[in-house]
Design a protein around this motif. Sequence first.
Motif, PDB file in Angstrom:
ATOM      1  N   ARG A 127       0.825  -1.219   0.000  1.00 35.84           N
ATOM      2  CA  ARG A 127       0.000   0.000   0.000  1.00 35.84           C
ATOM      3  C   ARG A 127       0.857   1.267   0.000  1.00 35.84           C
TER       4      ARG A 127
ATOM      5  N   ASP B 229       1.393   3.273  -2.421  1.00 32.28           N
ATOM      6  CA  ASP B 229       0.732   4.380  -3.120  1.00 32.28           C
ATOM      7  C   ASP B 229      -0.218   5.151  -2.196  1.00 32.28           C
ATOM      8  N   ILE B 230      -0.867   4.435  -1.274  1.00 33.69           N
ATOM      9  CA  ILE B 230      -1.763   5.090  -0.320  1.00 33.69           C
ATOM     10  C   ILE B 230      -0.958   5.986   0.629  1.00 33.69           C
TER      11      ILE B 230
ATOM     12  N   GLN C  25       0.012   9.148  -1.267  1.00 27.88           N
ATOM     13  CA  GLN C  25      -1.139  10.048  -1.395  1.00 27.88           C
ATOM     14  C   GLN C  25      -1.443  10.738  -0.064  1.00 27.88           C
ATOM     15  N   ALA C  26      -1.341  10.003   1.037  1.00 30.74           N
ATOM     16  CA  ALA C  26      -1.607  10.582   2.353  1.00 30.74           C
ATOM     17  C   ALA C  26      -0.573  11.643   2.708  1.00 30.74           C
TER      18      ALA C  26
END
Length: 191
Positions: A22, A24-25, A28-29
Amino acid sequence: MINYIWFGIVSVGILVGIVTGRGDIISQAILASTNSTVELIIKLLGVMCLWCGVMKIAQKSGLTDKLALILKPILKLLLKEGGKDDASLGSMVMNITANMMGLSNAATPFGIKTMENLQRINRKKDTASDDMALFLVLNAACIQLVPTTVISIRAAAGSKNPGEIILPAIIATTCAAIVGVVCCKVLENHF
């Protein structure tokens, strides 16, 4: 120590995100939080400038001097040696007055000067005096007449009425100051 703890928490979070696929999450966060942080700072900057201007007007108009006149007799009653020393009392009054008006940046140099003056008259140079402890409590639990930082944060966060915190802040900080002074006076008899 706290830096190590935060570093550990962030590192473990990133590591777990990468291991679980994760990443990519996490990216983004991180981007979303940095964008919202910059927006908040820009909003906060404008409101803080406004309140600093208002506080400067209060200072130039003599409001802070009037508060100082009220504080001096009270501090003379509370302090042992510091109440007799004009240099200590003067810088202490300016520190507390600046804090009461929400000018914490202006209060810091006065706080440092107060501690230097109190150390000068301290009989035990390796131990904080009762007056030093009381001043620290008064500085930390200072009565806030205008909590500019909280008002600014509330305004930047989109509060409909950011100033509604004034009365609760006055009540809470007054209670904290009273409890702090009472605790100092009780404990100075035992230590």
